[in-house]
Design a protein around this motif. Structure first.
Motif, PDB file in Angstrom:
ATOM      1  N   UNK A 525       9.949   6.804 -15.114  1.00  0.00           N
ATOM      2  CA  UNK A 525      10.124   8.238 -14.941  1.00  0.00           C
ATOM      3  C   UNK A 525      11.532   8.511 -14.448  1.00  0.00           C
ATOM      4  N   UNK A 526      11.938   9.789 -14.593  1.00  0.00           N
ATOM      5  CA  UNK A 526      13.192  10.262 -14.022  1.00  0.00           C
ATOM      6  C   UNK A 526      12.843  11.245 -12.911  1.00  0.00           C
ATOM      7  N   UNK A 527      13.612  11.209 -11.823  1.00  0.00           N
ATOM      8  CA  UNK A 527      13.303  12.022 -10.655  1.00  0.00           C
ATOM      9  C   UNK A 527      14.515  12.861 -10.266  1.00  0.00           C
ATOM     10  N   UNK A 540      20.111  13.115 -11.282  1.00  0.00           N
ATOM     11  CA  UNK A 540      18.820  12.501 -11.573  1.00  0.00           C
ATOM     12  C   UNK A 540      18.868  11.023 -11.238  1.00  0.00           C
ATOM     13  N   UNK A 541      17.717  10.507 -10.814  1.00  0.00           N
ATOM     14  CA  UNK A 541      17.509   9.059 -10.717  1.00  0.00           C
ATOM     15  C   UNK A 541      16.665   8.676 -11.925  1.00  0.00           C
ATOM     16  N   UNK A 542      17.222   7.833 -12.782  1.00  0.00           N
ATOM     17  CA  UNK A 542      16.598   7.595 -14.088  1.00  0.00           C
ATOM     18  C   UNK A 542      15.922   6.242 -14.163  1.00  0.00           C
ATOM     19  N   UNK A 543      14.905   6.188 -15.052  1.00  0.00           N
ATOM     20  CA  UNK A 543      14.215   4.946 -15.389  1.00  0.00           C
ATOM     21  C   UNK A 543      13.669   4.218 -14.163  1.00  0.00           C
ATOM     22  N   UNK A 544      12.899   4.939 -13.381  1.00  0.00           N
ATOM     23  CA  UNK A 544      12.226   4.352 -12.217  1.00  0.00           C
ATOM     24  C   UNK A 544      10.911   3.742 -12.680  1.00  0.00           C
ATOM     25  N   UNK A 545      10.691   2.475 -12.347  1.00  0.00           N
ATOM     26  CA  UNK A 545       9.574   1.729 -12.928  1.00  0.00           C
ATOM     27  C   UNK A 545       8.401   1.496 -11.977  1.00  0.00           C
ATOM     28  N   UNK A 546       8.476   2.004 -10.745  1.00  0.00           N
ATOM     29  CA  UNK A 546       7.387   1.743  -9.801  1.00  0.00           C
ATOM     30  C   UNK A 546       7.425   2.775  -8.678  1.00  0.00           C
ATOM     31  N   UNK A 547       6.297   2.904  -7.914  1.00  0.00           N
ATOM     32  CA  UNK A 547       6.305   3.819  -6.759  1.00  0.00           C
ATOM     33  C   UNK A 547       7.399   3.471  -5.755  1.00  0.00           C
ATOM     34  N   UNK A 548       7.637   2.178  -5.551  1.00  0.00           N
ATOM     35  CA  UNK A 548       8.673   1.780  -4.587  1.00  0.00           C
ATOM     36  C   UNK A 548      10.050   2.279  -5.032  1.00  0.00           C
ATOM     37  N   UNK A 552      12.450   5.024  -3.020  1.00  0.00           N
ATOM     38  CA  UNK A 552      13.844   4.725  -2.660  1.00  0.00           C
ATOM     39  C   UNK A 552      14.789   5.750  -3.289  1.00  0.00           C
ATOM     40  N   UNK A 553      14.505   6.130  -4.523  1.00  0.00           N
ATOM     41  CA  UNK A 553      15.353   7.106  -5.200  1.00  0.00           C
ATOM     42  C   UNK A 553      15.267   8.468  -4.520  1.00  0.00           C
ATOM     43  N   UNK A 554      14.052   8.835  -4.039  1.00  0.00           N
ATOM     44  CA  UNK A 554      13.891  10.124  -3.344  1.00  0.00           C
ATOM     45  C   UNK A 554      14.745  10.171  -2.084  1.00  0.00           C
ATOM     46  N   UNK A 555      14.810   9.060  -1.338  1.00  0.00           N
ATOM     47  CA  UNK A 555      15.626   9.031  -0.117  1.00  0.00           C
ATOM     48  C   UNK A 555      17.106   9.185  -0.480  1.00  0.00           C
ATOM     49  N   UNK A 556      17.549   8.509  -1.535  1.00  0.00           N
ATOM     50  CA  UNK A 556      18.955   8.591  -1.934  1.00  0.00           C
ATOM     51  C   UNK A 556      19.317   9.999  -2.419  1.00  0.00           C
ATOM     52  N   UNK A 557      18.419  10.620  -3.159  1.00  0.00           N
ATOM     53  CA  UNK A 557      18.677  11.966  -3.643  1.00  0.00           C
ATOM     54  C   UNK A 557      18.753  12.975  -2.491  1.00  0.00           C
ATOM     55  N   UNK A 580      12.022   4.869 -21.910  1.00  0.00           N
ATOM     56  CA  UNK A 580      11.703   3.534 -22.406  1.00  0.00           C
ATOM     57  C   UNK A 580      10.222   3.329 -22.684  1.00  0.00           C
ATOM     58  N   UNK A 581       9.591   4.277 -23.443  1.00  0.00           N
ATOM     59  CA  UNK A 581       8.228   3.955 -23.821  1.00  0.00           C
ATOM     60  C   UNK A 581       8.221   3.187 -25.129  1.00  0.00           C
TER      61      UNK A 581
END
Length: 887
Positions: A525-527, A540-548, A552-557, A580-581
């Motif tokens: 997903x992208x966030x 955007x934080x792109x191509x996030x592959x897991x909850x972790x 981490x991307x949410x904190x950086x954003x 990347x589906x």
């Protein structure tokens, strides 16, 4: 965009050379010498231009002898004196002038522009055509006309040479003379204050003495005018171009592409072939003079040595060419002829001791193979057979076939005589396998570009539903608010108006709900963040592959947002599916505006450094597919999966093209990325730029006008269901059937002569029209099996100013007297009136009383014409400006 009075330039009956006695250049001296040497049969009149006394009244210049009137005047004078000279020539009856000195060499830019305007203003009242300033002149060898500064004249021939460089013109003519290649016309355009490349192409397209056109140019000023003329010329005659101006510091301002790439795309759509070097110009001139129509792309190679054959084959394959697959029976027969047991294939390696008759026998057998479209012979010096004997035998075989035979003579002085023999036979001759293959591939590319030229994308959508009104309203509303770009949600709505799927974001109030949303969407997903007070935050934080990774991307954003927008509240999160589906490919698709050719569509893989392909709208499925293929978008995908992906990408491009056609306020689009999978294309991010335009809406800014599908109309007539629509290239057969079926008397009334069968070149001219210049409407009836039949046709061809249009109408002989002619003529009258054309004009035989009666009933005046056997038909259509201009 007019050929008015160009006959006085290219077919003059008399020439004046106007010069100032104290003018420092020797231009006049050279032109007079060349005119005398060329053998021009008409009068050549020297005219002296003298400066009057400052105290004299009237014009500053005095021309002697007085009263001399010539069709063409070559002016060799100071530029500041030329407007006065032009006025006096116009009063005498001169209708074309050639101005030699260059503006650039003697004046600053502002002064040069003022002089250009002054020359035009002096010529305009007399409808005088101006070639130059700075023109090196022109040649028409068949007339003995050499009004140029070229050191040597050209031979008569069927090739027209048009250049923006005097040096190139002189070099090509001199080299062609040594190869016995001739020209119909040679013209150097100079400053193009009036007669430009498009005007010249228009003249040459209709010139019966020109069969092929060779063009050297750098740039054009008006993309739409150029494309209209370029496509019209290429419909009946091969056009080859070499362009300069290819050294560029970077992309065109505000675009991701180079100007050269846009010119390449334009010439491809025009049906032209480009060559890269001056050497290629010489080769092209000879090839254009001697090549036959290519019946396919499969090349067979014969060589007296395996190494030479392999070099030719490798060059062919590297250039995208196709090696012919020789039939087993062909190989067996060649083996018997050459008395060899060696394994034979293509390229065909002939034995080292092969003699001239062996070459001829093998070549004839190969050319008889239905899998072979053309052949290349590669010969090096041999102690077993003289190259002259081999050349003679090969050329004899070539004379007996419709296929092209390309010959290559590798070596030095010992092979020159063989090349001369080939040239004498009219067979293409080269000195290296690489050059021979390059010429063959140039002909293949020409055929491919001809296919692009034949494509006529429609102005209305086919196969999908659009909401053009909604799209235009959305853009207009944003412009009213002063916006220069659409928001993401507005861009998404705009794309959805054209059946383009744009993925929306899912919003979440917290990181935990964002994780839950991502689990539902599926990774990656992208966030992004949603900030308070409608503050824009595009990171955007792109191509996030897991909850972790998401947490981490949410904190950086959040940290980034606090540093950029201190004090602004973080209202939530936005998520979307990543790229990347499985089975998908990410592309970058966009639109940018070129200052010459208008909107340009580009496509590439969404990876750094990916090759970009660009094309001019409008696009249909075939053109969009070709664009995707040139972009190598799916070259690394398994071959079985490529067609479905290419179809999805092409469908997106067609919809994008339709959006540009309908919504003139869109100035740029970036869709990055677009995720393409089998059967779908989803836009994940879009940037749409908008601009307010005045009278340049929709297709008016396109370099190529689309097929006007909005003019199609279904009617019931005389118990038949008819489709009245603009003519298309695929109507060549049905129009030919209609014209060929006319009764002899009906054919005479339409063509002023009885024609048994119209030549295919003329049918192509009738069906492959430029809708900016002319309109032809056909009445189509379809039978139960879906086969189309043309019952009638009407056409109108307007002059460039849309002041007057010439019309003609024809109906099936079996349909005479039933009202079809009236129906078609009424349709073209209404079309011409809507286009703002001032007058319709036609001509018919004095004995064609039926046509005269029909014309009178529709308001035409019917009067005797210049020809005592014909009458003129004229219908005033009213104020063309009140009707809305030329559209």
């Amino acid at each position: 965009m007019t050929v008015r009075n160009l006959e006085f330039l290219f077919r003059p009956r008399s020439v004046a050379v106007v010069s100032e006695p104290d003018e420092p250049s020797r231009y006049a001296e050279v032109v007079e010498r060349n005119l005398a040497a060329g053998g021009f049969s008409g009068p050549v009149v020297p005219v002296s231009a003298h400066r009057r006394s400052r105290l004299a009244l009237g014009a500053r210049m005095r021309l002697e002898p007085a009263g001399t009137a010539c069709d063409l005047a070559v002016i060799c004078a100071r530029l500041e004196n030329i407007p006065d000279i032009v006025t006096q020539l116009g009063e005498r009856g001169t209708r074309a002038i050639l101005v030699g000195p260059s503006l650039r060499e003697r004046f600053a830019r502002g002064e040069a522009a003022a002089l250009r305007n002054a020359i035009l203003a002096a010529a305009r009242p007399y409808l005088m055509r101006v070639l130059g300033p700075g023109s090196g002149g022109l040649m028409v060898p068949a007339l003995g006309l050499n009004a140029s500064v070229a050191p040597a004249g050209g031979l008569p021939g069927k090739i027209a040479l048009v250049t923006q460089s005097t040096a190139v013109a002189s070099a090509v003519v001199d080299r062609a003379f040594s190869r016995r290649v001739g020209f119909s016309t040679v013209v150097h355009l100079g400053g193009m204050v009036d007669v430009d490349l498009a005007d010249t192409l228009d003249w040459l397209a209709e010139d019966p003495d020109t069969e092929r056109i060779l063009v050297q140019f750098d740039t054009v000023a008006n993309g739409r005018k150029f494309m209209s003329a370029a496509r019209a010329a290429a419909r009946n005659k091969p056009v080859v171009a070499i362009r300069g101006g290819r050294i560029e510091a970077g992309p065109v301002a505000g675009t991701p592409f180079l100007a050269t790439e846009v010119y390449d795309a334009a010439l491809r759509r025009a049906g032209w072939v480009q060559i890269e070097t001056l050497d290629d110009v010489f080769e092209a001139a000879e090839a254009m003079d001697r090549v036959r129509p290519l019946r396919g792309e499969r090349l067979a190679i014969l060589a007296n040595g395996r190494g030479l054959g392999n070099i030719a084959a490798a060059t062919l394959v590297a250039g995208g060419g196709s090696l012919a697959t020789l039939a087993g029976t062909t190989l067996e027969q060649v083996g018997r002829q050459l008395q060899t047991r060696a394994t034979l294939t293509n390229p065909l390696a002939l034995p080292a001791d092969v003699r001239a008759d062996g070459w001829a026998g093998a070549l004839a057998t190969v050319l008889a193979d239905p899998g072979v479209d053309a052949a290349l012979t590669v010969c090096s010096p041999s102690p077993f057979a003289a190259s002259t004997d081999i050349a003679t035998e090969i050329c004899k075989v070539s004379r007996g076939t419709e296929a092209n035979v390309f010959t290559c003579w590798v070596g030095g002085a010992s092979m020159l005589s063989a090349q001369e023999i080939a040239s004498a036979y009219g067979v293409l001759s080269h000195d290296s396998p690489e050059r021979a293959v390059a010429v063959f591939l140039g002909i293949v590319h020409y055929q491919h570009n001809r296919e692009l030229l034949m494509q006529m994308p429609p102005s209305l959508p086919e196969g999908f539903v659009t909401d053009g009104d909604g799209a235009r309203a959305l853009v207009a509303e944003s412009l009213e608010r002063g916006a220069a770009a659409l928001t993401w949600r507005q861009a998404r709505r705009l794309l959805e108006c054209y059946a383009i799927d744009a993925v929306d974001y899912v919003t979440a109030a917290s990181v935990d709900t964002a994780v839950e949303a991502a689990n539902g969407l599926g990774y990656p997903v992208d966030l992004g963040l949603v900030l308070g007070d409608a503050t824009r935050f595009d990171t955007l934080a792109s191509n996030l592959h897991s909850p972790a990774e998401l947490q981490a991307a949410a904190r950086a954003l959040r940290a980034t947002a606090h540093s950029r927008h201190a004090g602004v509240r973080i209202a939530g999160y936005r998520l979307r599916r990543g790229v990347a589906w499985g089975g998908s490919v990410a592309l970058r698709v966009g639109v940018a505006e070129d200052p010459v050719f208008g909107p340009v569509i580009h496509v590439a893989r969404a990876t750094p450094g990916a090759r970009m392909a660009i094309g001019l709208p409008p696009l249909n499925a075939a053109l969009a597919g070709e664009l995707v293929e040139r972009g190598a978008c799916f070259d690394d995908i398994p071959p079985a999966d490529r067609p479905a992906l290419a179809a999805s990408a092409a469908g997106l491009l067609v919809r994008l093209s339709q959006l540009l056609t309908d919504v003139g306020g869109v100035s740029g689009i970036d869709l990055d990325p677009v995720v393409v999978a089998a059967g779908e294309a989803r836009v994940l991010a879009a940037d749409v730029r908008i601009v307010r335009r005045e009278r340049r809406q929709g297709v008016r800014r396109f370099a190529i006008r689309p097929y006007p599908k909005e003019l199609e109309r279904r009617i019931d007539w005389d118990g038949r269901h008819l489709l009245i629509r603009p003519i298309r290239p695929e109507d060549e057969e049905t129009l030919g059937d209609l014209l060929n079926s006319l009764a002899p008397e009906d054919s005479r009334m339409r063509f002023f002569d009885t024609m048994r069968k119209l030549p295919r070149s003329q049918l192509a001219r009738f069906t492959q029209i430029d809708y900016d210049r002319e309109m032809a409407l056909v009445a189509i009836e379809r039978d139960a099996a879906g086969r189309e039949r043309s019952l009638g046709e009407v056409r109108a061809m307007a002059d460039p100013d849309h002041t007057v249009a010439d019309f003609a109408v024809v109906v099936d002989s079996a349909m005479k007297g039933r009202g079809l002619g009236r129906l078609l003529l009424t349709e073209i009258i209404e079309y011409a009136r809507a286009k703002g054309i001032g007058e319709l004009r036609g001509e018919t035989l004095a004995g064609n009383l039926r046509m005269q009666s029909l014309a009178r009933s529709l308001g035409f005046s019917v009067r005797g014409g210049d020809d005592p056997g014909a009458v003129d038909l004229r219908l005033a259509l009213g104020d063309r400006h009140a009707a809305g201009g030329t559209g």
